[in-house]
Design an enzyme around this catalytic site. Structure first.
Site, PDB file in Angstrom:
ATOM      1  N   ASP A 475       7.852   1.490   1.231  1.00 31.58           N
ATOM      2  CA  ASP A 475       7.965   0.605  -0.090  1.00 31.58           C
ATOM      3  C   ASP A 475       6.599   1.152  -1.166  1.00 31.58           C
ATOM      4  O   ASP A 475       6.798   0.784  -2.115  1.00 31.58           O
ATOM      5  CB  ASP A 475       8.034  -1.003   0.337  1.00 31.58           C
TER       6      ASP A 475
HETATM    7  C1  LAN Z   1       0.006  -3.278   6.182  1.00 36.74           C
HETATM    8  C2  LAN Z   1      -0.085  -3.136   4.770  1.00 36.74           C
HETATM    9  C3  LAN Z   1       0.681  -2.857   3.857  1.00 36.74           C
HETATM   10  C4  LAN Z   1       2.043  -3.459   4.314  1.00 36.74           C
HETATM   11  C5  LAN Z   1       3.138  -3.214   3.188  1.00 36.74           C
HETATM   12  C6  LAN Z   1       3.187  -2.182   2.107  1.00 36.74           C
HETATM   13  C7  LAN Z   1       2.911  -4.517   2.239  1.00 36.74           C
HETATM   14  C8  LAN Z   1       4.559  -3.585   3.755  1.00 36.74           C
HETATM   15  O1  LAN Z   1       5.497  -3.851   2.873  1.00 36.74           O
HETATM   16  C9  LAN Z   1       4.942  -2.593   4.854  1.00 36.74           C
HETATM   17  C10 LAN Z   1       3.931  -2.611   6.085  1.00 36.74           C
HETATM   18  C11 LAN Z   1       2.492  -2.384   5.586  1.00 36.74           C
HETATM   19  C12 LAN Z   1       2.256  -0.856   5.240  1.00 36.74           C
HETATM   20  C13 LAN Z   1       1.438  -2.761   6.630  1.00 36.74           C
HETATM   21  C14 LAN Z   1       1.823  -2.409   8.077  1.00 36.74           C
HETATM   22  C15 LAN Z   1       0.641  -3.302   9.070  1.00 36.74           C
HETATM   23  C16 LAN Z   1      -0.863  -2.928   8.552  1.00 36.74           C
HETATM   24  C17 LAN Z   1      -0.921  -1.550   8.417  1.00 36.74           C
HETATM   25  C18 LAN Z   1      -0.785  -3.598   7.250  1.00 36.74           C
HETATM   26  C19 LAN Z   1      -0.627  -5.185   7.370  1.00 36.74           C
HETATM   27  C20 LAN Z   1      -2.395  -3.391   6.948  1.00 36.74           C
HETATM   28  C21 LAN Z   1      -2.994  -3.744   8.354  1.00 36.74           C
HETATM   29  C22 LAN Z   1      -2.046  -3.514   9.323  1.00 36.74           C
HETATM   30  C23 LAN Z   1      -2.243  -2.971  10.670  1.00 36.74           C
HETATM   31  C24 LAN Z   1      -1.287  -3.005  11.726  1.00 36.74           C
HETATM   32  C25 LAN Z   1      -3.462  -3.457  11.308  1.00 36.74           C
HETATM   33  C26 LAN Z   1      -4.287  -3.023  12.463  1.00 36.74           C
HETATM   34  C27 LAN Z   1      -4.103  -3.982  13.589  1.00 36.74           C
HETATM   35  C28 LAN Z   1      -3.332  -3.464  14.579  1.00 36.74           C
HETATM   36  C29 LAN Z   1      -2.782  -4.591  15.232  1.00 36.74           C
HETATM   37  C30 LAN Z   1      -3.211  -2.327  15.059  1.00 36.74           C
END
Ligand code: LAN
Length: 744
Positions: A475
């Site tokens: 996305d």
């Molecule tokens: C994110 C940030 C962005 C987010 C969007 C683009 C908003 C979404 O539409 C798809 C998923 C995604 C890319 C996403 C996935 C999970 C993330 C990477 C995070 C929320 C930012 C931090 C998180 C990550 C897993 C945190 C690290 C912690 C762990 C448990 C490994």
């Protein structure tokens, strides 16, 4: 309200092509030199931090990113000197004035290279992971950084002594033990009153033996838990054939990249040297005498305050097998496994220039690299250099960010929000800089090792943060396209992102569509859903594979619809097909009450906005009656949730409980999402929309900003994350849509 204190000025954010590093007493913009003055401090200066960064989480646990914002306004602040369109009605004039004020304020926060730096904190288990890494590798942070970290950790302690999994959450064992240990590693005395309270919390709630598996992992690394108490991750699994559904290459990339270095650490049973601090900690966090603990019995013990996902019976069976295997595992096999794991870790480091996919794996990869190559190795030093990319200073202290930033995502949204009407063109420099940034962030090359290490082809994609981090997101690619097209439409830019590059991005989007018609986050779903039964985390849900999500699917559908308009000749068969399948997926995701659950922000208002927008724009690709029915149901749902002051407000519990949870007061971000949906639906809801718009106007602050209210982001249902720019982007977007629709 700004409350600038003198020691705030000791910290300065340096940026370079989206990279963000806070420097102590910086006297130049040179980001590589950011530690130059890290030793240049007096004790008095350090003590002043705890006064100047005094933070009251009772008022709002989510910080407002005041340090960065105050500095940016001081540096770039100027009066708006552009045009202000004059209109006849007072209502319309108020709207225009508010929009200009909002966009002008936000434009001043833009970096020279075009992005919006911002606080991306929220989770509280990240900084401890990094501090444990610094401790075991004997690579302490400079004193000023350590002092600021202490401030942060204490800022978020609850009055009962505990800490939540994230800043707004109720205390858990995982988080409380992690923060307690971190503060001890930072040199706080065990008799400090705040730590005594924390230790009492831990003991009253069963002691650290009942910490969930990720905590067991970190404590084992610190020699504060026995590896026998940690359910084996079965590192040898990596050597199994990749066609097996349980092969880790099929996991959601975040789980894969966290469990990879964890498996390396477990395979070597890495542990810190037993020193006085460790010996003392063993007494401070356990109810039992450490030496008498039966570790094998602790493996499945989880404090009930932490337990979000119960271990399934299949997982228990599997653990029985893997734990037994661990006892008889031949040394040659372990050596082979370990060699594979470190090779993979090296590849991830190289592919991301040592940023790694996220904060958890960055810290654990650092431990592995330190273990494999030593403290003086180039690899380890490169890791350490990147620790600082993850640290952020705000009025609550120094935190570890949930990613190396949300750069591309925020720029794309801002661009779209501003260009929703031609008022955005009053800020041509802002738009041009944003475009430049989007141009620079597109991923244009593949890594040598991409196939070997299971990476999805990514040429033409956009990442969530920066191109050097280099993990493409479905996305984010869609938002990259939508923002690019929005700018191209204005004619403001003469050259930049070529048709060819846009088409490459479209190809990536098409390649990301799942069999169920929806779009996942980073990669296709690579295994069946039953794999979730093996989720060992206890604290997160739906982490095993990359699922299709309403928001990601809607964003991709919207981008493809826009492509059809701009490039009607491109892939004339595939694109319409992908759109219809995508819309069918979105329709299927709708709940009986008309809402959609949001997986990546709070929550039903967020996903409902995305879904409605896709359904509205996709009118030629879905049965008209079905479409109307879905949209009407969604509007009814939203109208039903409107609060008496005209706004909408959800809390993070919407995400974890999966039930719409009304906040005590309305929230500008939820209000904006609901308004975007209702306005897109072009329904006859004028009065409701007007009341919502009025609320956004009333809540705007004198300087054009909006207040920071509840935390907006989430991942894995149970952990919240701050999106500091949402409070600006979405009110601007909703108001701008109102202006565009001549809604007044
Ligand atoms: C994110 C940030 C962005 C987010 C969007 C683009 C908003 C979404 O539409 C798809 C998923 C995604 C890319 C996403 C996935 C999970 C993330 C990477 C995070 C929320 C930012 C931090 C998180 C990550 C897993 C945190 C690290 C912690 C762990 C448990 C490994």
């Amino acid at each position: 309200m700004p409350q600038n204190k003198s020691s705030w000025d000791h910290w300065k954010l340096l940026t370079k092509n989206g990279r963000q590093v806070w420097a102590f007493k910086a006297d130049s913009q040179n980001i590589d030199d950011h530690l130059k003055h890290a030793d240049n401090f007096s004790e008095q200066e350090l003590h002043a931090f705890s006064d100047d960064f005094a933070y009251n989480r009772q008022l709002n646990p989510t910080s407002a990113d005041q340090v960065f914002r105050d500095h940016a306004i001081k540096k770039n602040g100027h009066h708006y000197s552009g045009d202000i369109p004059k209109v006849e009605t007072a209502e319309e004039q108020t709207l225009i004035d508010s929009l200009i004020k909002g966009m002008h304020y936000f434009s001043q926060l833009q970096s020279d290279e075009g992005h919006w730096p911002g606080d991306y904190g929220g989770p509280l288990f990240l900084l401890p992971g990094l501090l444990i890494t610094a401790y075991i590798s004997d690579t302490p942070f400079p004193k000023p950084h350590q002092e600021m970290m202490q401030v942060y950790l204490f800022s978020h302690q609850h009055s009962d002594g505990g800490w939540g999994m994230h800043v707004e959450g109720q205390p858990t064992m995982f988080s409380t033990v992690m923060q307690y240990v971190s503060l001890r590693l930072l040199g706080i005395d065990k008799d400090d009153a705040r730590l005594r309270k924390a230790s009492a919390w831990i003991k009253e709630n069963g002691g650290a033996a009942s910490i969930p598996s990720w905590g067991k992992f970190y404590l084992s690394i610190l020699n504060l838990y026995h590896w026998d108490g940690f359910n084996s991750l079965f590192p040898e699994m990596w050597l199994l054939p990749t066609w097996l559904p349980v092969h880790p290459s099929r996991y959601w990339c975040h789980s894969r990249m966290v469990y990879l270095p964890m498996a390396y650490c477990q395979s070597h049973r890495i542990q810190a040297v037993e020193d006085d601090l460790i010996l003392s900690l063993r007494k401070e966090i356990y109810n039992e005498d450490y030496d008498t603990i039966d570790w094998e019995k602790q493996r499945n013990r989880v404090c009930e305050k932490d337990c979000y996902t119960k271990q399934s019976p299949i997982l228990k069976w599997m653990n029985l097998f893997t734990n037994t295997f661990e006892k008889f595992n031949p040394a040659w096999l372990r050596a082979k496994t370990s060699a594979y794991l470190i090779r993979y870790i090296n590849a991830e480091d190289a592919q991301t220039d040592y940023l790694d996919i996220g904060p958890v794996s960055q810290a654990i990869n650092s431990i592995c690299t330190w273990h494999a190559y030593g403290k003086d190795s180039e690899q380890f030093k490169k890791h350490v250099a990147r620790w600082y990319d993850y640290l952020w200073v705000a009025e609550d202290g120094m935190k570890m960010s949930g990613y190396n930033g949300s750069q591309l995502w925020d720029v794309a949204f801002t661009t779209r929000a501003m260009l929703e009407s031609d008022l955005g063109l009053l800020f041509p420099e802002t738009i041009k800089k944003s475009y430049q940034f989007i141009d620079n962030m597109q991923i244009l090359a593949e890594h040598e090792t991409h196939q070997e290490f299971f990476r999805h082809p990514m040429i033409g994609s956009w990442p969530f943060s920066t191109a050097e981090q280099g993990w493409p997101v479905a996305d984010c690619t869609a938002e990259g396209i939508s923002a690019t097209l929005a700018v191209h439409k204005t004619g403001l830019i003469k050259s930049g992102i070529s048709d060819h590059r846009i088409q490459q991005a479209v190809d990536v989007i098409l390649s990301f569509q799942n069999k169920d018609g929806g779009w996942p986050t980073y990669e296709l779903s690579r295994s069946p859903k039953w794999l979730e039964k093996l989720n060992p985390s206890e604290i997160f849900a739906d982490i095993m594979i990359d699922y299709s999500w309403t928001e990601c699917s809607s964003a991709c559908v919207i981008a493809l619809l826009e492509i059809l308009e701009h490039y009607p000749e491109y892939k004339t068969r595939e694109i319409p097909q992908a759109i219809s399948r995508g819309l069918q997926f979105v329709v299927k995701q709708q709940n009986a009450d008309g809402s959609w659950y949001g997986g990546w922000a709070v929550c039903f208002t967020y996903a409902s906005w995305f879904a409605v927008e896709a359904l509205v724009q996709g009118k030629d690709f879905i049965d008209p009656e079905l479409r109307l029915n879905c949209i009407n149901k969604a509007c009814d749902f939203l109208l039903n949730k409107q609060m008496s002051d005209g706004g909408w407000g959800e809390t993070y519990e919407s995400c974890s409980d999966m039930v719409y949870t009304q906040a005590k007061t309305s929230q500008v971000v939820n209000t904006a999402w609901a308004l975007l949906a209702l306005q897109a639906a072009t329904q006859n809801n004028k009065e409701a929309i007007q009341r919502g718009i009025n609320l956004l106007l009333e809540r705007q602050l004198d300087n054009g900003d909006w207040p920071q209210e509840n935390i907006s982001g989430v991942f894995n249902y149970n952990c919240m994350i701050t999106y500091s720019s949402y409070r600006n982007i979405f009110p601007i977007w909703a108001l701008n849509r109102f202006y565009q629709h001549k809604g007044y």
